[in-house]
Scaffold this motif. Structure first.
Motif, PDB file in Angstrom:
ATOM      1  N   MET A 183      -9.902 -33.367 -12.900  1.00 56.81           N
ATOM      2  CA  MET A 183     -11.276 -33.321 -13.407  1.00 56.81           C
ATOM      3  C   MET A 183     -11.338 -32.650 -14.776  1.00 56.81           C
ATOM      4  SD  MET A 183     -14.588 -31.765 -11.403  1.00 56.81           S
ATOM      5  CE  MET A 183     -14.349 -32.838  -9.977  1.00 56.81           C
ATOM      6  N   SER A 184     -10.577 -31.569 -14.930  1.00 59.99           N
ATOM      7  CA  SER A 184     -10.564 -30.877 -16.219  1.00 59.99           C
ATOM      8  C   SER A 184      -9.944 -31.745 -17.306  1.00 59.99           C
ATOM      9  CB  SER A 184      -9.807 -29.552 -16.097  1.00 59.99           C
ATOM     10  OG  SER A 184      -8.408 -29.758 -15.950  1.00 59.99           O
ATOM     11  N   SER A 193     -10.234 -23.538 -17.555  1.00 56.42           N
ATOM     12  CA  SER A 193      -9.789 -24.397 -16.454  1.00 56.42           C
ATOM     13  C   SER A 193      -8.329 -24.160 -16.101  1.00 56.42           C
ATOM     14  CB  SER A 193     -10.029 -25.870 -16.807  1.00 56.42           C
ATOM     15  OG  SER A 193      -9.283 -26.255 -17.949  1.00 56.42           O
ATOM     16  N   VAL A 242     -14.965 -22.247 -11.196  1.00 59.97           N
ATOM     17  CA  VAL A 242     -14.362 -23.550 -11.472  1.00 59.97           C
ATOM     18  C   VAL A 242     -15.403 -24.672 -11.505  1.00 59.97           C
ATOM     19  CG1 VAL A 242     -13.811 -24.310  -9.107  1.00 59.97           C
ATOM     20  CG2 VAL A 242     -12.258 -24.865 -10.993  1.00 59.97           C
ATOM     21  N   VAL A 243     -16.507 -24.556 -10.737  1.00 57.03           N
ATOM     22  CA  VAL A 243     -17.514 -25.624 -10.747  1.00 57.03           C
ATOM     23  C   VAL A 243     -18.515 -25.470 -11.888  1.00 57.03           C
ATOM     24  CG1 VAL A 243     -17.303 -25.962  -8.268  1.00 57.03           C
ATOM     25  CG2 VAL A 243     -19.096 -24.473  -9.140  1.00 57.03           C
ATOM     26  N   CYS A 268     -13.910 -36.811  -9.018  1.00 56.55           N
ATOM     27  CA  CYS A 268     -15.012 -36.416  -8.127  1.00 56.55           C
ATOM     28  C   CYS A 268     -14.778 -36.960  -6.722  1.00 56.55           C
ATOM     29  CB  CYS A 268     -16.340 -36.939  -8.666  1.00 56.55           C
ATOM     30  SG  CYS A 268     -16.854 -36.210 -10.224  1.00 56.55           S
ATOM     31  N   VAL A 292      -7.675 -28.555  -5.189  1.00 56.15           N
ATOM     32  CA  VAL A 292      -7.455 -27.877  -6.473  1.00 56.15           C
ATOM     33  C   VAL A 292      -6.739 -28.805  -7.448  1.00 56.15           C
ATOM     34  CG1 VAL A 292      -6.399 -25.882  -7.605  1.00 56.15           C
ATOM     35  CG2 VAL A 292      -7.388 -25.633  -5.321  1.00 56.15           C
ATOM     36  N   GLY A 343     -17.746 -30.762  -7.054  1.00 56.72           N
ATOM     37  CA  GLY A 343     -16.897 -29.598  -6.860  1.00 56.72           C
ATOM     38  C   GLY A 343     -17.569 -28.541  -6.005  1.00 56.72           C
ATOM     39  N   VAL A 356     -11.900 -35.028  -5.096  1.00 56.33           N
ATOM     40  CA  VAL A 356     -12.311 -33.690  -4.650  1.00 56.33           C
ATOM     41  C   VAL A 356     -13.048 -33.776  -3.320  1.00 56.33           C
ATOM     42  CG1 VAL A 356     -13.959 -31.854  -5.156  1.00 56.33           C
ATOM     43  CG2 VAL A 356     -12.320 -32.548  -6.897  1.00 56.33           C
ATOM     44  N   TYR A 388      -7.079 -32.037  -7.671  1.00 48.95           N
ATOM     45  CA  TYR A 388      -8.090 -32.933  -8.233  1.00 48.95           C
ATOM     46  C   TYR A 388      -9.017 -32.206  -9.214  1.00 48.95           C
ATOM     47  CZ  TYR A 388      -6.978 -37.115  -5.559  1.00 48.95           C
ATOM     48  OH  TYR A 388      -6.354 -38.242  -5.077  1.00 48.95           O
ATOM     49  N   LEU A 389      -9.188 -30.906  -9.025  1.00 47.22           N
ATOM     50  CA  LEU A 389      -9.942 -30.142 -10.024  1.00 47.22           C
ATOM     51  C   LEU A 389      -9.196 -30.111 -11.357  1.00 47.22           C
ATOM     52  CD1 LEU A 389     -11.196 -27.130  -7.853  1.00 47.22           C
ATOM     53  CD2 LEU A 389     -12.574 -29.012  -8.757  1.00 47.22           C
ATOM     54  N   CYS A 403      -7.672 -22.656 -12.381  1.00 46.61           N
ATOM     55  CA  CYS A 403      -6.944 -23.551 -11.472  1.00 46.61           C
ATOM     56  C   CYS A 403      -5.603 -22.949 -11.069  1.00 46.61           C
ATOM     57  CB  CYS A 403      -6.744 -24.919 -12.115  1.00 46.61           C
ATOM     58  SG  CYS A 403      -8.254 -25.929 -12.171  1.00 46.61           S
TER      59      CYS A 403
END
Length: 493
Positions: free
Chosen positions: A308-309, A335, A383-384, A289, A302, A418, A292, A304-305, A339
């Motif tokens: 996160m997943s 995800s 994605v969020v 978090c 992206v 996100g 991001v 960091y996303l 992504c």
């Protein structure tokens, strides 16, 4: 029909060797060879998936040497699902790279195929040592792909990636030595049976080996504190490579699921390292978090996303109930694909902004910005986890299956972070512009590749119920390890 199980390994292996022999200047031929290989893998994965959905676990003994003495490939619902996911992701990633990125270095297409060979082999193998072998195949190929295109940023990020994974490989070998020394086997099914009978010093050594495996798999999955290599490596790679790398962290998660479900869901080693994985996953989610929100480039955001997943998935596994695995696998599909699509879209946006590229700062208007803004809006919603797309479905299913306040809070906060980060990025990229664009217009194949991945999110929403039933069926099969043991070991299980 069993011989088809080895096809997802042989197809990219043969294609990779053929690409090494082809003349490098014949780019069109090399592209056609790579795309035909990916298309064949997709068709084969769907065929094997249809075979696995019947519930039967199929075992392929290489050289006709039966387990536990020989090397086996095992096709069950989980491995079939991961094969389909890899093939669905690989084709548009390669199609995008074929628009020019593949010409920025030598042997791109061969490395791409060898990476797929390693990924598919890791999903199919029923042997811990060969899991290590396929890890090394995909890692060696990924080293070359990470450095593809050259440049100081790629070299710096690539070196960190290489060094950390070499350390992980050494730990993996040490863990395998301890496992073989205590159980006398490296076959996953045989290991799961013999581990239950260990006592005393052997049990202690095996516990150490398994904790080392969690470290290795955590490194592959990019779990805290071993995720710091990922944002720079993924953001620095070319778009097609970064999109393919979206499946890499899922290989580590798959290995955790496979070993945990076989040997550590029940018995004397039940829950070994589970509490540590739980808290590490939550910390990973929290730090993702922060990453991001602090990202200064869209590619880094992206990346960091992806982290996160990983935190979301490992926490669901470490919660200790395989009932949560069905929703987690649905979220894994979502995800990975979204992504991958975002990495491609970020590159299109960077091309359209000229020298400013994907840096989140005021810059010139993006060429074809209206079309790309719509794609970015759809991808951001997905994605969020906002309704009505697949991210919302996946997160709701996870919240229902993991009734823990800490997980709820962090998952919801992650979605909010996100949303804030992507809203800020979208407004900077598409609204806060100065003057006319000086970048490049996206090629038709670029848009086809991006649409391929992004449109899968609404498709997953429309077919959310059957997909959740499918992933739940995968989890149900994993909850009964005797099915896997009897299929691999027969009467010896």
């Amino acid at each position: 029909m069993n011989h088809w199980i080895i096809a997802p390994v042989l197809i990219p292996a043969l294609a990779g060797m053929l690409l090494l022999l082809e003349v490098r200047e014949r780019h069109r031929l090399r592209r056609i060879t790579g795309l035909l290989s990916c298309a064949a893998m997709l068709a084969t994965a769907i065929f094997l998936g249809d075979q696995a959905w019947g519930g039967e676990i199929t075992v392929y003994a290489l050289g006709n040497w039966q387990a536990p003495f020989g090397i086996v490939l095992v096709l069950d619902k989980l491995s079939a699902l991961m094969l389909v996911l890899t093939a669905v992701l690989a084709f548009p990633a390669l199609l995008y790279a074929c628009c020019g990125d593949d010409r920025r270095g030598a042997n791109f297409h061969a490395l791409f195929q060898f990476q797929l060979m390693g990924v598919n082999g890791a999903f199919l193998t029923g042997d811990l040592f060969n899991l290590f072998v396929f890890f090394e195949v995909l890692l060696i190929a990924s080293y070359g792909l990470a450095l593809h295109g050259r440049g100081p940023e790629r070299v710096k990020a690539g070196l960190h990636y290489v060094v950390l994974n070499l350390v992980g490989s050494a730990l993996f070998l040490i863990a395998l030595g301890l496992i073989y020394g205590t159980t006398g086997t490296l076959n996953m099914a045989d290991f799961a049976v013999k581990a239950q009978a260990l006592t005393g010093t052997d049990a202690t050594l095996l516990s150490i080996a398994v904790l080392m495996l969690w470290v290795v798999f955590g490194l592959k999955a990019a779990l805290f504190p071993l995720y710091f290599w990922l944002p720079a490596a993924y953001a620095g790679a070319t778009a097609g490579v970064a999109a393919l790398f979206a499946i890499m962290t899922k290989v580590g998660f798959y290995a955790m699921v496979r070993v945990y479900a076989l040997a550590f869901a029940d018995g004397p080693f039940a829950g070994l390292g589970q509490s540590a994985l739980w808290w590490l996953a939550l910390v990973t989610l929290a730090l993702a978090c922060i990453g991001v929100l602090g990202s200064k480039r869209l590619g880094t955001l992206v990346s960091y996303l992806v982290v996160m997943s990983v935190g979301t998935l490992v926490a669901a596994l470490a919660f200790g109930q395989l009932e949560a695995l069905g929703p987690a696998l649905y979220y894994l599909l979502h995800s990975t694909l979204i992504c991958g699509g975002l990495f491609l879209l970020a590159d299109l946006i960077a091309r359209g902004r000229g020298e400013v590229a994907d840096h989140l700062q005021i810059g010139p208007a993006i060429l074809n910005g209206g079309r790309l803004s719509v794609l970015f809006f759809v991808a951001a919603i997905a994605v969020v986890g906002l309704p009505p797309l697949s991210g919302f479905v996946g997160k709701v299913a996870l919240l229902r299956s993991v009734p823990d306040p800490a997980y709820w809070v962090l998952l919801l906060v992650a979605g909010l972070c996100g949303l804030i980060a992507l809203s800020r990025a979208g407004s900077t990229l598409f609204w806060r512009t100065t003057g006319d664009g000086s970048g490049l217009r996206p090629a038709r194949r670029h848009l086809v590749a991006v649409l391929w991945l992004l449109l899968l999110s609404p498709l997953m929403t429309v077919y959310a119920e059957p997909l959740l039933q499918l992933t739940t069926a995968v989890a149900d099969q994993l909850r009964d390890p005797d099915l896997y043991l009897s299929a691999v070991l027969g009467g010896d299980a």
